[in-house]
Design an enzyme around this catalytic site. Structure first.
Site, short mmCIF file in Angstrom:
data_model
loop_
_atom_site.label_atom_id
_atom_site.label_comp_id
_atom_site.label_asym_id
_atom_site.label_seq_id
_atom_site.Cartn_x
_atom_site.Cartn_y
_atom_site.Cartn_z
CB CYS E 76 -0.89 0.01 1.24
SG CYS E 76 -2.40 -0.95 1.04
CG HIS E 77 0.95 3.77 -3.22
ND1 HIS E 77 0.20 2.77 -3.79
CD2 HIS E 77 1.98 3.99 -4.07
CE1 HIS E 77 0.75 2.42 -4.95
NE2 HIS E 77 1.82 3.14 -5.14
CG MET E 113 -5.89 -1.98 0.26
SD MET E 113 -6.93 -3.48 0.23
CE MET E 113 -6.45 -4.27 1.78
CD GLU E 114 -5.48 3.38 2.63
OE1 GLU E 114 -6.22 2.94 1.73
OE2 GLU E 114 -4.24 3.43 2.52
CG ASP E 128 -8.32 -6.90 23.32
OD1 ASP E 128 -7.84 -7.92 23.84
OD2 ASP E 128 -8.01 -5.75 23.69
#
Lengths: 160, 160, 160, 160, 160, 160
Positions: E76-77, E113-114, E128
């Site tokens: 990824c950039h 992707m972000e 969690d």
């Protein structure tokens, strides 16, 4: 042929299991050099009126890089380093800065990658700070000088 | 004597102001090598039955390191790299892996440190993955090969 | 009552959308102080034979922290700072170190948090390096001194 | 004159060697405040219909910052914190938020920097979330309140 | 057969060159769910007397993860996100939390992707915080819902 | 009703204190899948002439993400993982890649979040590398398969 420990039986990368290893006191010392023009070395030495910060910045960069080692080198274990130091020697005869890094740990795995990362990043930082006046600098001779602790025999680099 | 741009008039480190510089297309190419035993090189080449992951891991480590450059080198600017690649050539004659890193950016400052960081961390990763069989490996000849874009003249390393 | 921009209509945190804002040249200057014993200040000043690295280390820590701002402050935008500097003034009258941080950016959002983070981490680093001799140090007066650029009026802190 | 432990005999920074120190249970508590306009404090308190997230965000930022301490403060050791908490008290009389951070560790070195980093970043996060309505906020009184464990005597800050 | 853009002609990974692409306004929306016991969902909803912080923490974790995307996903950039938001819907009928993440950018490459990273880490954070009472939770249906901007046609996920 | 351990009596998030817990050997195994078009799976399998790097990159991303877990998940403890591995199985019948992650630690708290983070980021990396040819991929069934060590009973996921 000996196998690479970081590859499993299928040739896939994995982080080697050190769970069964003993916690021992470990030390590693690494070395590097950065070669440059005589004028560049003079600027680092601060032979003018002002004492510059080049080596102070490179030292901090090297120390911080040792702590980032497991983030940079994919198969390195996260470690709790107990000591890191980075030192410099100006070699006016050969127009280079000699860099030494020393890391210590009480743990289950060696710290040679941490020491090698410290000297590499210290050298890169010197390059960065001097590149405006000297793009021809070369970083070299990055190697492990010495390693103590752990099950394998202690290592000391043979003089060339 | 020329001044170091990363030090201000008092010799204190600062991040150089690039605010006034133009956004141009920039490229930098860096090189490194890691010298090793012939047997170690053979393991990397995967001359046995299994094709190993050593270079694939080192390539990813190098690419990711280019992106971490401003976190590693204290006075580097954060950048939005538009391209990173890391390539390897196995040199069986001299028992070494040659590493080339190329970074590109449309921005206000050069990407030579990103390319140099990429090849350095790729070399360190090869060291890490092979150190169980060869602690004598040496990383060297880390240098800038070429640089284009920006106000200063393009740079191309002279053949030695 | 004015609303907090970082909370949406349901009171939930979000990163404010700056997509529609213009890219302008922005600068922010922040200040901090760390108060200590006179002896501690003397050690920092290096009034003995050796000039120490305390402020050099704190300066680098502050510069690097400015670059980490969006990782530390959850709703800050990632930014490409064009300039960061951190400066110190030793105030022997009041036994304190005054810290000034300046950040600049050509971008869509201000850099006050980056400047505030830089001075805060520089102060914490001084605390760290001196805590063995003086645990009573106090960091205070962390504030925005000045801010320029962007749509809102420029800001300059009123003298108290 | 007492020497600074983070500087070696040449005045160079290094990470102090804690390898020989015993693993003990350690706790540190730090405090900070952020002063603001009464209206700003009211927004944080959520005296309107909606309960806002300001303190929840600042708490998380503080906890995460404690974990990043060795990455922020150059000579801090990486640590495996066993506990971190950050708490807030709204002081309507003096128009400020009081911040308390507590860190614990079973390890070889103290956690005061982790606690101080936690409260500092929590305060910076409050500043960030409220700066659109109040740029005059001041962060102050960042200090170590208490420290237990380790070889040196326990520390408790004297009331002023 | 179509080629994978992240592999070069030799099958080696590289970061795709986006240098020649236009800066456009880009948005991506991603979704995820986490399925759990009814009792666990009730704890998250805070149906008791106390309103808990689970979703506030998960929201912050998701926003921060979006900013770390280029550090997590190797090819990824690095990007300067202009906006990130993460929202939750409690689905009592199916005992799950629905998560939506939205990222925006004015840049040369998409932000899917972000957005996907944001919802994934938000879901992991819920896991969690609730795992002490429910280890059987399952995170699923992580997908891209919508994507706008850039040269390729806009994308909208078809209803199943 | 059972309480969530990550929230204190006021419903505020905190990092649970594990200081009093014993150091034991701990292992966690997590699973995930990514569903895709048959053509996409074929590209990953490299059924053409060239063996691609997709799974090698995803494996490294997963291993590195396990090490970043405490930075991603706000209330996770920093840990010194002793082992991480990520494995893939191509399921041609159902057009998906099955991902398994295994983490081990000698420590005071479990490593299930590390294993879950590893498989999640490995899946996201596959998505990233294939998204140019297939935006409809779905990541799902992220769950804990098995957990050993620590005070609570060992956990093994029931077959559905």
């Amino acid at each position: 042929m000996t196998e690479l420990t970081h590859l499993d039986a299928q040739g896939n990368a994995h982080m080697v299991d050190v769970g069964g290893k003993a916690v021992t006191s470990r030390v590693a010392i690494a070395a590097a050099e950065i070669r440059m023009n005589a004028d560049t070395l003079a600027l680092i030495a601060g032979r003018g009126h002002k004492k510059g910060d080049v080596l102070a910045v490179a030292r901090i960069a090297g120390i911080q890089a040792a702590k980032k080692c497991s983030d940079l080198i994919p198969l390195c274990h996260p470690l709790m380093l107990t000591s890191v130091s980075v030192d410099f020697e100006l070699d006016n005869a050969l127009n280079r800065v000699l860099i030494t890094g020393r890391c210590a740990l009480d743990g289950k795995t060696g710290v040679e990658m941490e020491a090698l990362t410290a000297v590499s990043v210290a050298a890169l930082t010197i390059y960065d700070m001097c590149k405006a006046v000297d793009k021809d600098m070369v970083i070299g001779d990055i190697c492990l000088s010495e390693k103590k602790g752990g099950k394998s025999d202690d290592y000391k680099r043979k003089a060339e």
